[in-house]
Structures are given as C-alpha cells and as structure tokens.
Motif scaffolding. Structure first.
Motif, PDB file in Angstrom:
ATOM      1  N   TYR A  53       1.765   2.857  -3.318  1.00 34.88           N
ATOM      2  CA  TYR A  53       0.707   3.452  -4.129  1.00 34.88           C
ATOM      3  C   TYR A  53       0.129   4.664  -3.402  1.00 34.88           C
ATOM      4  O   TYR A  53      -0.639   4.515  -2.452  1.00 34.88           O
ATOM      5  N   PRO A  54       0.447   5.870  -3.847  1.00 39.49           N
ATOM      6  CA  PRO A  54      -0.141   7.056  -3.201  1.00 39.49           C
ATOM      7  C   PRO A  54      -1.661   7.084  -3.326  1.00 39.49           C
ATOM      8  O   PRO A  54      -2.339   7.661  -2.487  1.00 39.49           O
ATOM      9  N   GLU A  55      -2.197   6.456  -4.381  1.00 42.82           N
ATOM     10  CA  GLU A  55      -3.647   6.432  -4.552  1.00 42.82           C
ATOM     11  C   GLU A  55      -4.314   5.705  -3.393  1.00 42.82           C
ATOM     12  O   GLU A  55      -5.383   6.101  -2.920  1.00 42.82           O
ATOM     13  N   PHE A  56      -3.690   4.631  -2.906  1.00 43.39           N
ATOM     14  CA  PHE A  56      -4.257   3.879  -1.803  1.00 43.39           C
ATOM     15  C   PHE A  56      -4.077   4.622  -0.486  1.00 43.39           C
ATOM     16  O   PHE A  56      -4.960   4.608   0.369  1.00 43.39           O
ATOM     17  N   ALA A  57      -2.921   5.250  -0.319  1.00 41.44           N
ATOM     18  CA  ALA A  57      -2.652   5.975   0.920  1.00 41.44           C
ATOM     19  C   ALA A  57      -3.648   7.121   1.108  1.00 41.44           C
ATOM     20  O   ALA A  57      -4.028   7.449   2.235  1.00 41.44           O
ATOM     21  N   MET A  58      -4.091   7.737   0.023  1.00 38.76           N
ATOM     22  CA  MET A  58      -5.031   8.858   0.118  1.00 38.76           C
ATOM     23  C   MET A  58      -6.400   8.435   0.607  1.00 38.76           C
ATOM     24  O   MET A  58      -7.180   9.256   1.079  1.00 38.76           O
TER      25      MET A  58
ATOM     26  N   GLY B 216      -7.210   6.895   3.161  1.00 42.38           N
ATOM     27  CA  GLY B 216      -7.360   6.970   4.604  1.00 42.38           C
ATOM     28  C   GLY B 216      -8.196   8.157   5.051  1.00 42.38           C
ATOM     29  O   GLY B 216      -8.957   8.064   6.001  1.00 42.38           O
ATOM     30  N   ARG B 217      -8.064   9.288   4.358  1.00 46.02           N
ATOM     31  CA  ARG B 217      -8.814  10.476   4.774  1.00 46.02           C
ATOM     32  C   ARG B 217     -10.309  10.335   4.527  1.00 46.02           C
ATOM     33  O   ARG B 217     -11.111  11.077   5.067  1.00 46.02           O
TER      34      ARG B 217
ATOM     35  N   ARG C  10       0.825  -1.206   0.000  1.00 44.92           N
ATOM     36  CA  ARG C  10       0.000   0.000   0.000  1.00 44.92           C
ATOM     37  C   ARG C  10       0.865   1.264   0.000  1.00 44.92           C
ATOM     38  O   ARG C  10       0.523   2.264  -0.625  1.00 44.92           O
ATOM     39  N   GLU C  11       2.014   1.184   0.702  1.00 42.73           N
ATOM     40  CA  GLU C  11       2.892   2.348   0.779  1.00 42.73           C
ATOM     41  C   GLU C  11       3.472   2.727  -0.582  1.00 42.73           C
ATOM     42  O   GLU C  11       3.906   3.857  -0.784  1.00 42.73           O
TER      43      GLU C  11
END
Length: 580
Positions: A520-525, A527-528, A517-518
C-alpha cells in the motif's frame, strides 16, 4: 429461493469488498503449495480441502504462482529453537509476501475462490431449512405419521433465516477459511446420520459415512461428532439387536476414512503408527530423521495408521498451540491463556440483539414447559441429536481454553442452536403467553435481518446493541471480532482521499503485518509524517484492545470510525503514543 438469492448476493458483496484477512494469506499460500507441489505440511492444523477449493481459480488462471519462491528462508530459524512452536507458521509471512508482489492479482483470484467457498454457507441454509421443515412439520397429534403440517416450511424458513442473515455467517462465509465450511458439513452430516439411524437403510449408511468424511476433511472440529455418533449407534443396536447395524456402521466408517484420505492422496495411510514422526517433535532437532517416533516402542506401534500421516500431524500441532496458549483478550482483560466462558461471552456480544431476544423467548417457552405439570414431553430422535451436538460444541470450546481470541470457533454451534430456538413455533398456541413467545421469535428474526443490513458490509466487526454497539466492540473482543485486516483497502483509500489529515500516524499491527504495508503506497507515505508534531492518529481496534496504555492515552471519543475496524483520533503532541 428469495432467501438464497439474498444471502448469495450479500456473501458476494463481502467477498468482493473485503481485503484479505489475516488467516487468508496462510490459506492462500498453503493452497497454492498444495496444487503445485503437493505440499501437505503447510497449514496442516487444518485439512487441505477448503484451501484447495479456495485457491482452485488461482491455480487455473495464475500460471506464475508455480514459480513463486519466498525471498527469505525461515528453516534455519525454526530449527534453532529460537521461536516458540506457536510462532513458526511460515505460511503466513510467505502468503503476505506473495500478496505484496501482486496485490490486485491476488485479490482478484481470492475473490473467485471466496465465491466457491461461500457455497458452504448457502448449503447450510438449505440444510437448516430442510431439517427444520421435517423436524417441526410433523403433526403434534401423530408424530409417527411423518405427515408435514402447513407450518413445517414456515418454521424451516425462520430457522434458516437466523442462519442466513447472521453477520458472522455473512462475513466468515465469504472467506477461504474453514469455519463456515466445517459448520455446513457438520450440519449436513448430522442430518444424514439421523436419517440413517431412523431408517437403517444401506444407502443412508453410505451417505452418512460420506458426509462425515466431508466434515472431517473440513476441520478437526468435526471430530466431536464421532463419540456422539458412536453413542447413538450403540443405543440403536442395543434397542433393536439387528446385526445389519454393525455391517452398515462398518461400511460408513470405511467410506468416511476413504473420503478423508482423498485430499491427502492417501499419503501415509497404512503406515505403522510406530513409524510416524511429528513435525512438532522435529522442530528443535537438526533433521526430522534424527527424531525418534514417540510411538516407536508403544504396544500399538505396529498398527497401520487409518488416516493420512499429516492428518495426525496437524492435530498434534494444533494441540501444541492449545497447550502453549496464545495472547487472549476479552472484556478488557489481556492474558496468555483463555477462559472457559470466552465463547459464551463472545456470542453474548456478537449475536444480534434480535437473535438474543429470540433465544430468550425460546428459553421462556422451555421454562414454562418444565413447570407445566400437565405437559407431556414428545422429543424426537433428531431433536436429541441436535441437542447433543450443540451441548458438545459448548463443552469442547469451554474445555479447549488454551487461548481465547477467535470468536469464529463457536460458529458450528449456530445452526443447531437456531434449529432449537424455533421449536415453540411448532405448537399452535391459543393462550396469550404462547402467542407472545412465538411473536418474540419472529420479531427477533426481523430485528436480526434489519441489524445485519444496517451494518453491511462490515459484518466481521459487528457487535450488538446490548454490548454497546460496533463502535465499542474493542472493549469486548479483538482479532477476528474487530480488525482482522478486512478493511486494509478501505483505510488506504481513506488516507489517500483525506490529505488534510496530516501529519498522520497509523497504528495497525493485526491487519497490517509483514509484507502488507509494502503493498500500500498510501501507508508507506505516512513515514514522512511520523514526527512529534502529529495531530492525527488512526488506530486499529485490535491494537486498542491489546494495548491498554494506548487506549488510556487517547481522547475519550474518536473523531470518526473508518469501517468497523479503525478509529480516527485528534491528539495533542504529548498524547501521541509510540508506534508498536
């Protein structure tokens, strides 16, 4: 040549567009460890040959890999005994961490490695064609003449076509995993062995030994060939009483052991069996030196080990996995053990409908021959050999039922099965039933090709129409049959290009594990947006299979599929399941 070109193009396409699958992280890391540090222990449940080939481009073109060190250490955790033996495969988290440090570079080097390994799938196509050509090109009236009929090449092409365009062959053949490699090597080995048994030439014995060593260097599955070959050698000797058979068999065995030892650098070859120490025995101890060898006091303890130490160590570790069992799923049932019928069931739902149709037509032909009193059976030695290997594959997969989650383990059966189902084409029927059977086989091949092209490039998650189609595959199987991580890039791209689907939750544990997951910035976003008001949900099909409560909490129909591995749902507030 047209078939080879088409298959190569399709393999290259999948190699380019598919994200690293779950097992490839471990294979890649272990391969790099092999090249830079001579590490034979990482991923020793499989011999090092295939992963070494798959990481050769990275070894030659990615100098920084020599200095890569994982940022966390699992050694103390492993020795504490807190984890089960099945879960202590450090090459997987280490490989995922390596990917997270440089995803694009990792994917680039993985692509070139995949192209090298995909040569095994192409080689198997050539071998199936050649064997089918010689096997069924013999004239029916004079089988001993070895004269090829005009139909031999056509029959070989049909058999090769069933192999070349199988969705699972195209998917797994373009990954740096061992399953297609061992399938191709077993096929070539059987072809060469059959030639030696017929000819009893020294050069054929040497070639047979080399190809058997290659098969045994790809994966331990090839060990099932050993008792079959031994039985044929004994039969040949008893029927001819020629002493040279013993000498040729001894030569073949020596070459086989030599080929096996080469990728291991002969490490541990000749070491007394009583001094061997297995990593599984040392898992719960403080150091490996404190663990006594299980063979220390055995009567055979002084016998030199004929194969590398890690070869036996890997087999022992694999047997531990079978004994303990792993989470398994099939036909809507979850368990910690497998079922004897799992691989037959997986073929029933994964083989294209056209292939199943051809198998059914061939079975009708066989039944008709059995009840034909005027029929005289004429079965060649090669057909018996092919049948023995096919039966052994079915038997060993039924016996090894410690877990049931990897459809790919049955792939070595495929080329032998396809060589058998084209047998009716070798007879020139004038009767209407005979023509119907032959037409059924040819229609089955055409339908297989159409189905494979129609689902491209999502072959890994493909299911046939008999099972309800790819969209319903998660009701039958999981893991490498649905979501194995192959669509991670596709899912990330979909999320980035669909900002209107917010708030959005993603549940995908099989393909998106530690360290992924780390990357892929798309996945990290996401969370918000992880709040109680989420309206949109993307779920991995593997998670739907493993979590019945999750499946029952979702709407009956998804909004749309994302690839062949994920589904998009619109859910009410109360229906949003917790992230697992």
């Amino acid at each position: 040549m047209v078939m080879i070109a088409m298959q190569s193009a399709l393999l290259g396409w999948h190699a380019y567009r598919s994200s690293p699958v779950s097992d490839e992280y471990g294979h890649f890391y272990a391969g790099i460890r092999y090249w830079h540090h001579g590490d034979l222990h990482s991923f020793n449940v499989n011999p090092p040959l295939v992963r070494a080939l798959g990481t050769l481009p990275a070894y030659l073109n990615w100098d920084e890999l020599a200095d890569f060190t994982p940022s966390f250490d699992m050694i103390d955790t492993l020795r504490s005994g807190a984890l089960s033996r099945v879960s202590v495969r450090s090459e997987f988290p280490f490989g995922r961490e390596l990917y997270a440090t440089a995803p694009k570079r990792f994917q680039q080097q993985l692509f070139w490695g995949r192209l090298l390994v995909s040569l095994f799938a192409v080689a198997a196509t050539v071998a199936v064609f050649r064997w089918g050509q010689t096997l069924y090109g013999v004239t029916q009236h004079n089988p001993s003449a070895r004269k090829l009929s005009p139909y031999g090449s056509a029959i070989g092409l049909v058999a090769a076509g069933f192999w070349a365009f199988q969705p699972q062959v195209l998917a797994h053949g373009s990954l740096i995993t061992n399953d297609i490699a061992v399938t191709a090597a077993m096929l070539v080995s059987s072809l060469c062995f059959g030639r030696w048994v017929r000819s009893l030439h020294w050069q054929d014995a040497a070639l047979g030994g080399a190809t058997l060593g290659l098969a045994l260097s790809c994966k331990f599955t090839a060990l099932l060939l050993c008792p079959i070959y031994l039985a044929f050698v004994i039969w040949r000797y008893c029927s001819t009483r020629q002493p040279r058979i013993i000498g040729q068999a001894t030569l073949a065995l020596a070459i086989t052991l030599l080929v096996i030892a080469l990728p291991y650098g002969f490490d541990g070859v000749g070491k007394p069996l009583g001094e061997l120490k297995f990593s599984e025995d040392a898992l719960y101890g403080q150091t490996n030196d404190e663990i006594a060898s299980r063979f220390e006091n055995a009567w055979f303890g002084g016998i030199p080990c004929p194969v590398p130490e890690q070869y036996l160590n890997g087999m022992d570790r694999q047997q531990s996995d079978f004994r303990e069992g792993i989470i398994s799923y099939a036909a809507g049932m979850n368990t910690t053990h497998g079922w004897w019928w799992f691989y037959l069931y997986s073929m029933l739902v994964k083989l294209p409908t056209g292939t199943l149709f051809a198998i059914a037509a061939s079975l009708l032909y066989l039944i008709g021959r059995i009840f034909d009193r005027d029929h005289r059976w004429s079965i060649s030695l090669d057909q018996v050999l092919i049948g023995c290997v096919a039966a052994a594959m079915i038997e060993i997969t039924a016996y090894k039922s410690g877990f049931a989650q990897q459809h790919r383990y049955i792939l070595p059966l495929y080329p032998f099965l396809f060589l058998l189902i084209v047998a009716p084409l070798a007879r020139h029927y004038e009767s209407k039933p005979g023509r119907i059977v032959n037409a059924g086989i040819l229609v089955g091949l055409l339908a297989t090709l159409i189905a494979s092209i129609g689902i491209a490039p999502h072959w890994l998650g493909a299911f046939n129409t008999v099972s309800g189609g790819t969209e319903n595959g998660h009701f039958h199987l999981f893991n490498d049959a649905t979501d194995w991580g192959q669509d991670n890039d596709l899912v990330a791209h979909w999320i980035a290009t669909h900002p209107q689907h917010r708030p959005l939750k993603l549940i995908s544990s099989t393909g998106l594990g530690m360290g992924i997951r780390e990357a892929y910035p798309e996945f990290a976003m996401l969370g918000r947006y992880n709040d109680p008001n989420q309206k949109w949900l993307i779920v991995s099909k593997s998670d739907l299979s493993r979590n019945p409560s999750l499946l029952h909490s979702l709407p009956t129909e998804p909004i749309e599929p994302i690839g062949a591995s994920h589904l998009l749902f619109r859910v009410d507030n109360a229906a949003v399941p917790p992230i697992r």
